[in-house]
Design an enzyme around this catalytic site. Structure first.
Site, short mmCIF file in Angstrom:
data_model
loop_
_atom_site.label_atom_id
_atom_site.label_comp_id
_atom_site.label_asym_id
_atom_site.label_seq_id
_atom_site.Cartn_x
_atom_site.Cartn_y
_atom_site.Cartn_z
N HIS A 1 0.86 -1.19 0.00
CA HIS A 1 0.00 0.00 0.00
C HIS A 1 0.90 1.25 0.00
O HIS A 1 2.03 1.20 0.49
CB HIS A 1 -0.88 -0.08 1.28
CG HIS A 1 -1.74 1.11 1.50
ND1 HIS A 1 -1.31 2.23 2.20
CD2 HIS A 1 -3.01 1.36 1.12
CE1 HIS A 1 -2.29 3.11 2.22
NE2 HIS A 1 -3.32 2.61 1.58
N ARG B 1 1.36 3.69 1.81
CA ARG B 1 1.99 4.17 3.05
C ARG B 1 3.05 3.22 3.56
O ARG B 1 3.60 3.40 4.65
CB ARG B 1 0.93 4.41 4.13
CG ARG B 1 1.10 5.78 4.77
CD ARG B 1 0.29 5.93 6.05
NE ARG B 1 1.15 6.24 7.18
CZ ARG B 1 0.75 6.30 8.43
NH1 ARG B 1 -0.50 6.05 8.72
NH2 ARG B 1 1.60 6.60 9.39
N LYS B 2 3.37 2.19 2.79
CA LYS B 2 4.36 1.22 3.24
C LYS B 2 5.75 1.58 2.69
O LYS B 2 5.90 2.56 1.98
CB LYS B 2 3.93 -0.18 2.79
CG LYS B 2 2.56 -0.57 3.34
CD LYS B 2 2.50 -0.52 4.84
CE LYS B 2 1.25 -1.14 5.45
NZ LYS B 2 0.05 -0.29 5.41
N VAL B 3 6.74 0.74 3.01
CA VAL B 3 8.14 1.09 2.71
C VAL B 3 8.36 1.15 1.19
O VAL B 3 9.04 2.04 0.69
CB VAL B 3 9.08 0.07 3.38
CG1 VAL B 3 10.54 0.37 3.04
CG2 VAL B 3 8.87 0.08 4.89
#
Ligand SMILES: Cc1ncc(COP(=O)(O)O)c(C=O)c1O
Length: 369
Positions: free
Chosen positions: A177, A179-181
């Site tokens: 997603h 907002r992930k790394v």
């Protein structure tokens, strides 16, 4: 506005997507395979299986390790609701374990007493990109014959005793997603060293079709990843080391500039190497977190709460007493952290937070009165 999060998308990702779109081979092609190879190599897992989301990854992992109706799965009370939803989707019952407020992860001392004859698996969550205490999880699982499925949604790049999170259990699951790394828009991946579990996940993501074993042997899902997402994933993997390093630098900077503020900074034991998917502090108990968030927004800083307490969601509230999870949900504040932030942005966030805490503390009696 200093944004809370921002995906790192550049020319490499845009060109890669355009190339796939031109080929007309849009789903599960060579790019998904290359993305799986890159993640497998990075983590050391024998199998890496790309799917359409982190939630899909968790759902398939649970089913493939044998979780089903009548089973219980132990999951922390402080997590994104998807962690518990997938347990129910697999037909099982989530049993909530409370967290340790110092790490935001499951409290190792609280785990074993929740095991019952119906417990089938433990789902540790590596929240905000920091590994759960996996030696304890593994010991409890071994002692009681349980499976372990890691919710490593936030933890690509994180390590526990030098080993990659996601590759520390029967099956580990990443989310991609935004907002992930790293991101593929939506997307997920399951890691496993077990050939049979891998074969089942590969079939279940594709309508239950076993490529090497006789066709549609059981009902499955359509949890496939598109090939343009795979191409974005390959480009993102080539940046991963730099992204992780910058996140760690920013977290160290936050540690320094927040040292004199009245907030509890996140901490990790020495054998745990977080990737800082989010940098989450605890505000003083009496402070109204929503008022701080609003005040910070007015000062040009975007923040949000850490994550949810399952104990505060009516559907899960009877599944275990998790007062520290609910306290973390009430008091936690996620600060901006993404690799393009400048060092000065971190200092600006700290200044704004100090000013907000002063402002909100002054207003509190008037607001309540
Ligand atoms: C801890 C945790 N588990 C699971 C998920 C679900 O991942 P996705 O949004 O890719 O389905 C998320 C993400 O949002 C998460 O933070």
């Amino acid at each position: 506005m200093i944004k809370l999060a921002r995906p790192e998308i550049g020319a490499a990702e845009i060109d890669a997507v355009a190339r796939v779109l031109e080929t007309g081979m849009l789903v599960e092609g060579v790019n998904v395979a290359a993305f799986e190879t890159a993640v497998g190599r990075y983590t050391g897992a024998r199998h890496a299986i790309a799917v359409s989301s982190g939630t899909a990854a968790l759902h398939l992992a649970l089913v493939a390790v044998g979780v089903g109706p009548g089973d219980e799965v132990i999951v922390p009370g402080f997590t994104f609701p998807a962690s518990a939803n997938v347990i129910e989707l697999a037909g099982a019952v989530p049993v909530l374990v409370d967290i340790d407020l110092a790490t935001f992860n499951l409290d190792p001392a609280a785990l074993e007493r929740l095991v019952t004859p119906r417990t089938r698996a433990i789902m540790p969550v590596h929240l905000f990109g920091q590994s759960a205490e996996m030696d304890v999880v593994a010991a409890v699982a071994r002692a009681h014959g349980l499976k372990v499925v890691e919710d490593a949604a936030c933890a690509l790049g994180a390590r526990y005793r030098g080993r990659a999170c996601g590759a520390l259990s029967d099956a580990g699951c990443f989310s991609f997603h935004p907002r992930k790394v790293i991101t593929t828009g939506e997307g997920g991946m399951v890691l496993t060293d077990d050939d049979a579990v891998a074969a089942r996940i590969r079939a279940l993501r594709n309508h239950g079709y076993y490529v090497d074993g006789g066709g549609f042997l059981e009902p499955g899902f359509n949890y496939r990843m598109t090939d343009f997402q795979g191409a974005v994933g390959v480009a993102q993997m080539s940046r991963l080391d730099g992204l992780v390093e910058r996140r760690r630098e920013l977290a160290r900077l936050y540690d320094r500039v927040l040292a004199d503020l009245d907030v509890v900074r996140p901490s990790a034991p020495p054998h745990v190497d977080p990737v800082w998917q989010a940098y989450v502090v605890l505000l003083p108990e009496q402070v109204d977190r929503a008022a701080v968030t609003d005040d910070l927004r007015a000062r040009g800083v975007e923040t949000t709460f850490g994550t949810y307490s399952l104990g505060a969601i009516p559907r899960f509230a009877s599944h275990g007493a998790v007062p520290r999870s609910t306290e973390a949900w009430r008091r936690s504040l996620s600060l901006p952290l993404h690799p393009r932030m400048a060092d000065e942005d971190v200092a600006s966030v700290a200044e704004a937070l100090a000013a907000s805490l002063r402002e909100v503390a002054c207003q509190a009696p008037a607001v309540r009165g």
